[in-house]
Structure formats: structure tokens, C-alpha cells
Design an enzyme around this catalytic site. Structure first.
Site, PDB file in Angstrom:
ATOM      1  N   SER A  44       4.254  -1.205   4.320  1.00 32.34           N
ATOM      2  CA  SER A  44       4.354  -2.546   4.888  1.00 32.34           C
ATOM      3  C   SER A  44       4.630  -3.561   3.792  1.00 32.34           C
ATOM      4  O   SER A  44       3.958  -3.570   2.765  1.00 32.34           O
ATOM      5  CB  SER A  44       3.053  -2.931   5.593  1.00 32.34           C
ATOM      6  N   GLN A  75       0.834  -1.201   0.000  1.00 33.90           N
ATOM      7  CA  GLN A  75       0.000   0.000   0.000  1.00 33.90           C
ATOM      8  C   GLN A  75       0.875   1.260   0.000  1.00 33.90           C
ATOM      9  O   GLN A  75       1.536   1.536   1.000  1.00 33.90           O
ATOM     10  CB  GLN A  75      -0.869  -0.024   1.258  1.00 33.90           C
ATOM     11  N   SER A 121      -5.632   6.489  12.483  1.00 28.81           N
ATOM     12  CA  SER A 121      -5.366   6.343  13.920  1.00 28.81           C
ATOM     13  C   SER A 121      -6.665   6.465  14.726  1.00 28.81           C
ATOM     14  O   SER A 121      -7.689   6.922  14.207  1.00 28.81           O
ATOM     15  CB  SER A 121      -4.397   7.434  14.378  1.00 28.81           C
ATOM     16  N   GLU A 175      -9.895  -1.746   4.770  1.00 25.00           N
ATOM     17  CA  GLU A 175      -8.759  -1.941   5.666  1.00 25.00           C
ATOM     18  C   GLU A 175      -9.223  -1.895   7.122  1.00 25.00           C
ATOM     19  O   GLU A 175      -8.884  -2.754   7.924  1.00 25.00           O
ATOM     20  CB  GLU A 175      -7.700  -0.863   5.402  1.00 25.00           C
ATOM     21  N   TYR A 189       0.483   4.659   0.328  1.00 26.61           N
ATOM     22  CA  TYR A 189      -0.346   5.807   0.720  1.00 26.61           C
ATOM     23  C   TYR A 189       0.494   6.857   1.452  1.00 26.61           C
ATOM     24  O   TYR A 189       0.711   7.950   0.975  1.00 26.61           O
ATOM     25  CB  TYR A 189      -1.476   5.337   1.651  1.00 26.61           C
TER      26      TYR A 189
HETATM   27  C1  LIG Z   1       3.397  -0.698  11.452  1.00 27.71           C
HETATM   28  C2  LIG Z   1       2.856   0.287  10.474  1.00 27.71           C
HETATM   29  C3  LIG Z   1       2.542  -0.127   9.200  1.00 27.71           C
HETATM   30  C4  LIG Z   1       2.083   0.783   8.249  1.00 27.71           C
HETATM   31  N1  LIG Z   1       1.836   0.343   6.976  1.00 27.71           N
HETATM   32  C5  LIG Z   1       1.503   1.247   6.017  1.00 27.71           C
HETATM   33  C6  LIG Z   1       1.379   0.848   4.656  1.00 27.71           C
HETATM   34  O1  LIG Z   1       1.542  -0.322   4.314  1.00 27.71           O
HETATM   35  N2  LIG Z   1       1.118   1.786   3.746  1.00 27.71           N
HETATM   36  C7  LIG Z   1       0.920   3.083   4.068  1.00 27.71           C
HETATM   37  O2  LIG Z   1       0.651   3.871   3.177  1.00 27.71           O
HETATM   38  N3  LIG Z   1       1.019   3.510   5.345  1.00 27.71           N
HETATM   39  C8  LIG Z   1       1.314   2.621   6.338  1.00 27.71           C
HETATM   40  N4  LIG Z   1       1.459   3.045   7.638  1.00 27.71           N
HETATM   41  C9  LIG Z   1       1.344   4.464   7.943  1.00 27.71           C
HETATM   42  C10 LIG Z   1       0.142   4.869   8.748  1.00 27.71           C
HETATM   43  O3  LIG Z   1      -0.996   4.861   7.980  1.00 27.71           O
HETATM   44  C11 LIG Z   1       0.449   6.242   9.359  1.00 27.71           C
HETATM   45  O4  LIG Z   1       1.425   6.055  10.337  1.00 27.71           O
HETATM   46  C12 LIG Z   1      -0.772   6.887   9.969  1.00 27.71           C
HETATM   47  O5  LIG Z   1      -1.610   7.343   8.967  1.00 27.71           O
HETATM   48  C13 LIG Z   1      -0.435   8.057  10.901  1.00 27.71           C
HETATM   49  O6  LIG Z   1       0.341   8.996  10.229  1.00 27.71           O
HETATM   50  P1  LIG Z   1       1.709   9.529  10.863  1.00 27.71           P
HETATM   51  O7  LIG Z   1       2.512   8.382  11.218  1.00 27.71           O
HETATM   52  O8  LIG Z   1       2.279  10.500   9.930  1.00 27.71           O
HETATM   53  O9  LIG Z   1       1.255  10.247  12.189  1.00 27.71           O
HETATM   54  P2  LIG Z   1       0.719  11.730  12.330  1.00 27.71           P
HETATM   55  O10 LIG Z   1      -0.338  11.973  11.349  1.00 27.71           O
HETATM   56  O11 LIG Z   1       1.865  12.661  12.362  1.00 27.71           O
HETATM   57  O12 LIG Z   1       0.033  11.664  13.756  1.00 27.71           O
HETATM   58  C14 LIG Z   1       0.721  11.732  14.988  1.00 27.71           C
HETATM   59  C15 LIG Z   1      -0.306  11.696  16.099  1.00 27.71           C
HETATM   60  O13 LIG Z   1      -1.188  12.808  15.992  1.00 27.71           O
HETATM   61  C16 LIG Z   1      -2.538  12.377  15.922  1.00 27.71           C
HETATM   62  N5  LIG Z   1      -3.303  13.269  15.063  1.00 27.71           N
HETATM   63  C17 LIG Z   1      -3.041  13.593  13.784  1.00 27.71           C
HETATM   64  N6  LIG Z   1      -3.965  14.430  13.321  1.00 27.71           N
HETATM   65  C18 LIG Z   1      -4.855  14.645  14.315  1.00 27.71           C
HETATM   66  C19 LIG Z   1      -6.045  15.415  14.448  1.00 27.71           C
HETATM   67  N7  LIG Z   1      -6.514  16.134  13.451  1.00 27.71           N
HETATM   68  N8  LIG Z   1      -6.707  15.386  15.622  1.00 27.71           N
HETATM   69  C20 LIG Z   1      -6.245  14.647  16.654  1.00 27.71           C
HETATM   70  N9  LIG Z   1      -5.122  13.910  16.586  1.00 27.71           N
HETATM   71  C21 LIG Z   1      -4.434  13.908  15.428  1.00 27.71           C
HETATM   72  C22 LIG Z   1      -2.438  10.998  15.351  1.00 27.71           C
HETATM   73  O14 LIG Z   1      -3.585  10.226  15.663  1.00 27.71           O
HETATM   74  C23 LIG Z   1      -1.204  10.471  16.032  1.00 27.71           C
HETATM   75  O15 LIG Z   1      -1.506  10.050  17.325  1.00 27.71           O
HETATM   76  C24 LIG Z   1       1.910   2.141   8.603  1.00 27.71           C
HETATM   77  C25 LIG Z   1       2.201   2.554   9.906  1.00 27.71           C
HETATM   78  C26 LIG Z   1       2.675   1.659  10.836  1.00 27.71           C
HETATM   79  C27 LIG Z   1       2.981   2.141  12.215  1.00 27.71           C
END
Ligand SMILES: Cc1cc2nc3c(=O)[nH]c(=O)nc-3n(C[C@H](O)[C@H](O)[C@H](O)COP(=O)(O)OP(=O)(O)OC[C@H]3O[C@@H](n4cnc5c(N)ncnc54)[C@H](O)[C@@H]3O)c2cc1C
Lengths: 356, 402
Positions: free
Chosen positions: B171, B136, B383, B253, B138
Site C-alpha cells: 500500500s 509495509q 484476514s 496494525e 510484508y
Molecule cells: C487493499 C490491500 C492493501 C494491502 N496492503 C498491504 C501492505 O501495505 N503491505 C503488505 O505487506 N501487504 C498488504 N496487503 C496484503 C494482505 O496482507 C494479504 O492480502 C493478506 O495477508 C492475505 O493474503 P493473500 O492475499 O495472499 O490471500 P491468501 O492467503 O491466499 O488467502 C485467500 C483466502 O484464504 C483464506 N485462508 C488462508 N489461509 C487460511 C487458513 N489457514 N484457514 C482458513 N482460511 C484461510 C484467507 O483468509 C482468504 O480468505 C494488502 C492487501 C489488500 C487487499
């Protein structure tokens, strides 16, 4: 923050400076990468001992500075912030057991060496994966100790063990009849199961019946001090990250949902700090130690548990990486939560002490 | 609501059950009993044994790894009742569905809905046979929760797109054959400038760098695209439709990630673990009344979660649209999963915190890694905080205070 005297402030500032400059988390990563079961840097520990930290609670006549638990707690907290791996806590606790229960001869033999860093010591109490000082089976006959101890922290570096047997605490030197089996836990520090097979044991005979309890009180408080440093840094790091990470064209810290989460953690951390500092002060004053020690460790468990989970959650994906430090705190946190009593264990003991 | 089956329906269900049993008896290798190895792109490179391969092929040929997908594209063509029977019979025989991963959980259902006939013919059958792994594409360094902020650019070059940019947290990126990605085809509109593109991972210009996770494994990667040529046929839907399609995929998903799916929670129960690692009374009850209370409390909430998940499915079916409560499933299920993992290690004490070494059982060590990996479940796939925003705004109509 407790009101500190001038000496304590100096000590804390020195510890903070040293930990930040000489022992940042990268130093722990080196220790971890080395894979050595001893899991600490001997030179770093020598430096700590040279600064007098190994002798903070030890009386001046035995080479220490007699500053007390509040003071060593300040140092331990700073070291907890950077995950500094060292036998400082273990040695301090062993020293306290000798101070509380040792003869003049035992004190004279061991305390100066522990204070100078020449010898390292640790507690060997529990015999299974759960803290359970009521379930001790190790026994001594004719000055020889037989039994097994489980998950003994800093066992690899230790020259001396303070061992709980059915009838009290004993000093056992590493050597004949002492066999270590390494246990690798998530924190990647030194832990070992120890088989004592007729090892020469020297009783700490002056401590009274509650010597073990008194030592455990101190173990709880000082472990809680390390946990305080960890919780503080996870909090600080998370807050700084939220203030800097931009999503939806604004810093994450501007989202009210996250503001409230941090406000809750701030309040939790305040509680934890008060509980830990009260525990340290209680040991120094001698009043209400057991109860204060339980409150300190139980609150440390509760808050660090939440903080370590929230720290990762609020960092998002980056918090899940090994490269980023936050996960290292989670992996250390659970080990310390289990040490000297989980929250469940401590609640039960608290009620028992309260007579209900 | 349980409905009584009509007599003939019961007969045909019995006939189908018989057919499944026969199939399992014929094709399921005895040596795989109780071992679940599904093709999941996130778990590592595949080193299939002969028996595993044979079982995957047998299931793939029937289309039973994707039981409810249409037969014409290699799916099983089963109705829900039959799919449930298949699951029951597999479980009863100690067998498992060997066909899984992101292709099955997320991409396939989305392509069936939005793909062209050619795309379905090309991509769905290999997913049904478990031959192709998808990843994926994304998230990006600056597009996590704010996914629509993605910057990876696909430039129109006539017969192909030229893709440049970086994805992260991909992933299984290092083991995947193909990537379904959302990319930018227009910089002027945040959401309408996004398109859904299928990229071969072995195209020149694709580079992956594995990232080590706190659990010590490297199940995800940074993925870099430098002048990667992607044929126009690989655009799913229209240009600019990527946000709509991409979000639909996230719904699949999330449903899968809640842990409510069958087999979502294998292994020993908390009570079993507590009996094994703790003390029991004469009558078999747990000696620690507090722990007993906490386990019962957990199991009650877990049971009501499963009821909720089932109700969401039933309501969605009855209404012909997604039920409101679906939006709460992911956050509920993942939180419970984390709680369970925390309780497991607490019950085991330090024996439950082993990192390595033969003085921990494989189950104990796996438990630790799963506990750590499980921290990701409330982060990825939207999240918990983002789920809460969705519930508050879209379901409850609570507006931003600004
Ligand atoms: C093990 C693992 C596997 C993954 N696999 C994939 C994959 O295969 N493909 C892919 O594309 N992505 C993947 N991801 C990425 C995942 O989708 C992102 O980590 C997720 O979308 C969160 O984005 P970020 O890490 O940038 O956190 P951020 O967006 O920076 O968020 C940090 C914190 O702030 C909170 N937050 C953010 N915005 C708000 C808001 N508006 N209000 C309140 N709280 C907020 C979040 O909930 C989080 O707690 C994976 C992540 C992990 C950990």
C-alpha cells in the site's frame, strides 16, 4: 438443473459455447474501456439476434421462435456468466409487455423488429433510485407523455421505451420529447434518466389493470436468471482458486473452515437455481407467476449478495484487483439487486400477496 | 471502570485543556475546519496547501500528532488522559490530526520497542513531524496468510545486505519514502530465518508497479527488489528476530484497523442517511419500519463493539498484557464497517451506486469507492479467517484435528 427438452438443451449449449468463445469477460472489458454510454457491442448483439435469441419468447407469426421464458432464461444465464453486455433482457421484457398488452397492430409493428434485432427496446418504469411502481407520476394527455424516469437500463441503445404512466403502459419511440441523461453506475453498463416532455405515446390497452405487475414479474424472473449465471461463475471460479492456491504448504481447499464455507455457498446456490428455474417455468405455465417471481428475485438477491462478497474474501488480495474478474461481478450484482425490488421490497410484497 | 478524578488531577486536566484550546485557537487555520486530511501513505500523493502544511508543522512541532510517544523522540509525551483531552478538543474545534499513515499506526510503536537508540533518533522524529512516509513490505505472491513463507532474500555482504525478491500489495509503495520489510536472511528455518529491515524506496534496484483496485484507484503496488544494497544499520533487532518484531507490528496494525480508534467512523449516521434518502413520518421517525429496525440493530451492535474495544484497552492496561478479547476486535470491527457500507448503498438505492458523473454528489461517489475498498479490510492485516484461527487455537486452545 431443471429437466430440459431437446431444443432447450441445444439452445443452452449454443449459448454457452458462444459466450465462452465469442463473448468472454474480455469483451465486456472492451466495452467498459470504450466509455460509450450505450455500453454494448452492436455486432455482438446482431450475432445474438441472428441466432434467434432476441425472439425466443416472441410468437412465430411475428418472427420469433415461441420457446418461452425458460429458454430465454437459459441463454441469459450463460450471458450472465461472462458479463456479456447486451440489451437482450431489456428487449425481451419490452416484447413481453407488447405481447401481453399490445393490439394486433402494435404487435405486428414491433415484435418482428425486436425479434430480428433491428430494433431495441427497454422498460422505463421507476422514477427514483428505488423500485417503487406505486409511486408513478408520469402521465399522458392527448397521446402525449410527460414525466421522468430514473436509471433506465439500456436506454442509450433503445429505439423504443415501454413507459409506465399513471394509467397504464405506453410505447414511446426515441425522438422528439425524449431526453436522456447518462448515469454511470458501478456496473459501467447503459443507464439513463429520461425526461419525457410531451412525447408521442401509444397505449398498450389490452393488458388489463395488472399489466404492469405482469411485466414486473417477468422482469424479476429474467433479471434473476442473469444473476444466477453470475453467482454460478463466482462460485466455480472461487472453488477452482481454492483448489489451486497454496498457503501453509497445502491447498486452501484442504482447510475445513473453507470447505464449510463452500459447502454453505453450494447449498445457497442450489436454492437460488431452483427458485430461478421455478420462476421461469411459472411464467411459461402461467400459474402462480407473481409469487414465483418474487421468490426467484428475492433468492437471487440474497445468494448473489453473499456469493459476490465471499468470492472476493476467499480470493484474498487478488480478488481486490481490477485485473481479476471477480470484482466486476460484485459491481454488477448490487445494481441488479436493486433492480425491480430489493429483498426488503420483495419480502413486503410477498407478504402482501399472501394476505398477511 | 470510571474513576473519580482527584481534585488536583482535575485542575491539571483543566489547565491542559486550556492549553490545547489556546493552541488550536492560535494555530488551526479556520479554512481547514471540518476537513480531515491526514498524511496517510495509502491515499495518494500529497499536494498540501499552505494552510495544511502550517497545521501539520504546528502539530508536528508539539509532537501532538503522536501524542503518547516519548518527548525525547519528538512525540507529545502525553498521558492517556491528556491524549483524550487533545482528541476531544480537536474534534470540538472541527480540527483533525494531520499526522498519520503506517509510520504512526504501525512502524513507530514497533521501532520504539525494538529499535536501537540510533534508529529511534533517526526515524521517529520525522514520523512525528509527518515528513516521511512508510510502506509495509510484508506480503509476497506466495506469502499472504502464510506470511512466514516469504522468499525475498537479504544476503549478508559484510557491511550491507543485498536484497532480491518481490513484495506485493504494498500500500502506498509508489508514494513512500521508506519501507519496513521482513526478509529472509536464512533459508534453513522458516520463522527464525526472517529479519526486519528498513529499505529506502529510492535505492537503486527498487521498482514499483501500481495495481488498480476494484474501486478504480491504485493504492497498492507490486514492489521488486533487484540487487538492492541496504546498510547493516537498517536491521532492526537481531538477525532472525524479524518474525517476532514483524508480528508485534501486526498487533498494532490490527488494533488500528478494527475501526475502533477515535475518528474511525466519520460522516453521517445511517439514520441521517435514511432520513435524507427515504421518507419520514410526521414525528421524524423513519417511515420504513423494517429499515428502522435494521438500523437500530446495527447501531446496537456497533455500540457494543465500541464497548468491547474499550474494555479490551482497559483490561490490557489492568493486566499489563494484551487482553484476550483484543483478538476479536479486528474481525468484529471490519465486518461491521462492511455491513454499514452495504446498508448505506441499499438505503440510497441506485443513487448510492454511482461510479462517476456530476449527477452524483461527491459524498455519494466517495461512499461507493469506500464500500469497494472496504472489502479489503477483512483481507489485509490478517484476514478474518486467520483471526478466527488465532482465536480458536491460541485463545480457546482448540487444536488442529490432524
Ligand atoms: C487493499 C490491500 C492493501 C494491502 N496492503 C498491504 C501492505 O501495505 N503491505 C503488505 O505487506 N501487504 C498488504 N496487503 C496484503 C494482505 O496482507 C494479504 O492480502 C493478506 O495477508 C492475505 O493474503 P493473500 O492475499 O495472499 O490471500 P491468501 O492467503 O491466499 O488467502 C485467500 C483466502 O484464504 C483464506 N485462508 C488462508 N489461509 C487460511 C487458513 N489457514 N484457514 C482458513 N482460511 C484461510 C484467507 O483468509 C482468504 O480468505 C494488502 C492487501 C489488500 C487487499
Amino acid at each position: 438443473m431443471a429437466v430440459l427438452n431437446e431444443e432447450q438443451e441445444m439452445l443452452r449449449d449454443m449459448a454457452r459455447e458462444w459466450a465462452t468463445n465469442e463473448s468472454p469477460v474480455t469483451e465486456f472489458r472492451k466495452v467498459r474501456a470504450s466509455g460509450e454510454p450505450e455500453a454494448f457491442d452492436r455486432d455482438a448483439y446482431s450475432a445474438m439476434a441472428e441466432m434467434g435469441w432476441a425472439g425466443i419468447i416472441i410468437p412465430e407469426e411475428h418472427g420469433g421462435s415461441d420457446f418461452g421464458f425458460m429458454s430465454v432464461g437459459l441463454v441469459v444465464e450463460e450471458l450472465g456468466k461472462t458479463l456479456t453486455a447486451s440489451p437482450l433482457i431489456a428487449t425481451t421484457l419490452a416484447a413481453s409487455a407488447i405481447m401481453l398488452g399490445g393490439s394486433d397492430e402494435q404487435k405486428a409493428k414491433w415484435l418482428p423488429k425486436l425479434a430480428s434485432g433491428e430494433a431495441i427496446a427497454t422498460l422505463a418504469i421507476d422514477e427514483g433510485p428505488h423500485h417503487d411502481p406505486q409511486a408513478i407520476e408520469a402521465s399522458v394527455s392527448g397521446g402525449k407523455l410527460t414525466g421522468t424516469k430514473a436509471f433506465v437500463a439500456e436506454a442509450h441503445g433503445a429505439d423504443l421505451f415501454v413507459v409506465a404512466a399513471k394509467d397504464g403502459l405506453y410505447l414511446v419511440e426515441k425522438g422528439d420529447g425524449v431526453t436522456l441523461t447518462t448515469r454511470r453506475l458501478t456496473d459501467q453498463r447503459s443507464h439513463a434518466d429520461i425526461a419525457f416532455d410531451g412525447a408521442a405515446a401509444d397505449k398498450l390497452a389490452n393488458g388489463g389493470d395488472d399489466l404492469l405487475d405482469k411485466v414486473l414479474d417477468r422482469a424479476r424472473v429474467l433479471t434473476a436468471a442473469e444473476m444466477l449465471g453470475m453467482a454460478q461463475i463466482v462460485f466455480d471460479t472461487t472453488l477452482a482458486y481454492l483448489k489451486q492456491r497454496v498457503q501453509f504448504n497445502q491447498v486452501l481447499s484442504s482447510f475445513q473452515a473453507l470447505q464449510h464455507r463452500m459447502a454453505d455457498l453450494f447449498a445457497d446456490l442450489a436454492q437460488m437455481r431452483s427458485a430461478v428455474e421455478a420462476g421461469l417455468q411459472a411464467v411459461d405455465s402461467g400459474a402462480g407467476v407473481s409469487r414465483a417471481a418474487i421468490v426467484a428475485k428475492a433468492e437471487a438477491n440474497r445468494v448473489l449478495h453473499t456469493m459476490s462478497n465471499e468470492g472476493i474474501q476467499l480470493h484474498g488480495g487478488i480478488g481486490m484487483t481490477d485485473e481479476y474478474d471477480i470484482g466486476l461481478y460484485l459491481k454488477r450484482a448490487r445494481v441488479l439487486e436493486a433492480a425491480w425490488g430489493t429483498r426488503s421490497y420483495l419480502k413486503n410484497r410477498f407478504a402482501t400477496l399472501g394476505g398477511y | 471502570m470510571a474513576t473519580q478524578l482527584e481534585p488536583e488531577a482535575r485542575d491539571s486536566a483543566d489547565v491542559f485543556r486550556e492549553e490545547v484550546r489556546q493552541f488550536i485557537a492560535d494555530k488551526f487555520p479556520e479554512e481547514l475546519k471540518g476537513k480531515s486530511v491526514s498524511l496517510s501513505a495509502t491515499e495518494g500523493p500529497i499536494k498540501e496547501t499552505d494552510a495544511q502544511k502550517a497545521w501539520r508543522e504546528a502539530m508536528g512541532e508539539r509532537g501532538w500528532g503522536t501524542p503518547t510517544w516519548p518527548k525525547e523522540y519528538g512525540g507529545g509525551g502525553l498521558n492517556r488522559k491528556q491524549a483524550a483531552i487533545l482528541n476531544e478538543e480537536l474534534a470540538r474545534a472541527g480540527a483533525y490530526n494531520p499526522i498519520g499513515g503506517m509510520g504512526v499506526m504501525m512502524f513507530g510503536p514497533t521501532l520504539l520497542e525494538y529499535g536501537s537508540e540510533e534508529q529511534k533518533q533517526e526515524h521517529i522524529p520525522p514520523i512525528c513531524r509527518g515528513e516521511i512516509r512508510w510502506c509495509q513490505g510484508y506480503s509476497e505472491p506466495n506469502a499472504g496468510s502464510d506470511l512466514a513463507n516469504l522468499q525475498t532474500m537479504a544476503e549478508d555482504k559484510g557491511d550491507h545486505y543485498l536484497v532480491n525478491g518481490q513484495k506485493t500489495w504494498t500500500s502506498g509503495g509508489q508514494w513512500a519514502d521508506k519501507c519496513f520489510a521482513i526478509v529472509r536472511t536464512d533459508r534453513s528455518d522458516k520463522h527464525k530465518g526472517i529479519s526486519f529491515l528498513l529499505i529506502d524506496m529510492d535505492s537503486p534496484g527498487v521498482e514499483v508497479r501500481p495495481i488498480t483496485m476494484i474501486s478504480g484507484t491504485s493504492p497498492f503496488c507490486e514492489t521488486f527488489f533487484t540487487d538492492v544494497k541496504v546498510p547493516k544499520e537498517n536491521l532492526v533487532g537481531e538477525e532472525g528476530q524479524g518474525w517476532t518484531i514483524g508480528k508485534r507490528l501486526l498487533q498494532h496494525e490490527r488494533t488500528n484497523l478494527s475501526g475502533a480508534a477515535p475518528g474511525g467512523r466519520a460522516g453521517a449516521s445511517l439514520a441521517d442517511i435514511a432520513k435524507k434518502y427515504g421518507r419520514t413520518n410526521q414525528d421524524g421517525t423513519l417511515a420504513d419500519p423494517v429499515l428502522r429496525d435494521r438500523i437500530a440493530d446495527f447501531e446496537i451492535r456497533w455500540t457494543s463493539f465500541l464497548h468491547t474495544a474499550r474494555r479490551a484497552v482497559e483490561e490490557s492496561k489492568a493486566q499489563g498484557g494484551v487482553s484476550e478479547i483484543s483478538s476479536a476486535l479486528k474481525k468484529l470491527g471490519t465486518k461491521l464497517g462492511q455491513e454499514r457500507a452495504e446498508m448505506t448503498i441499499e438505503i440510497m438505492g441506485l443513487q448510492g451506486l454511482g461510479w462517476e458523473g456530476d449527477n452524483f454528489s461527491p459524498v455519494e461517489l466517495q461512499g461507493v469507492r469506500a464500500w469497494l475498498y472496504g472489502k479489503a479490510t477483512t483481507i489485509y492485516g490478517g484476514s478474518t479467517e486467520i483471526q478466527n484461527n488465532v482465536i480458536a487455537k491460541r485463545v480457546l486452545g482448540m487444536l488442529d484435528h490432524q
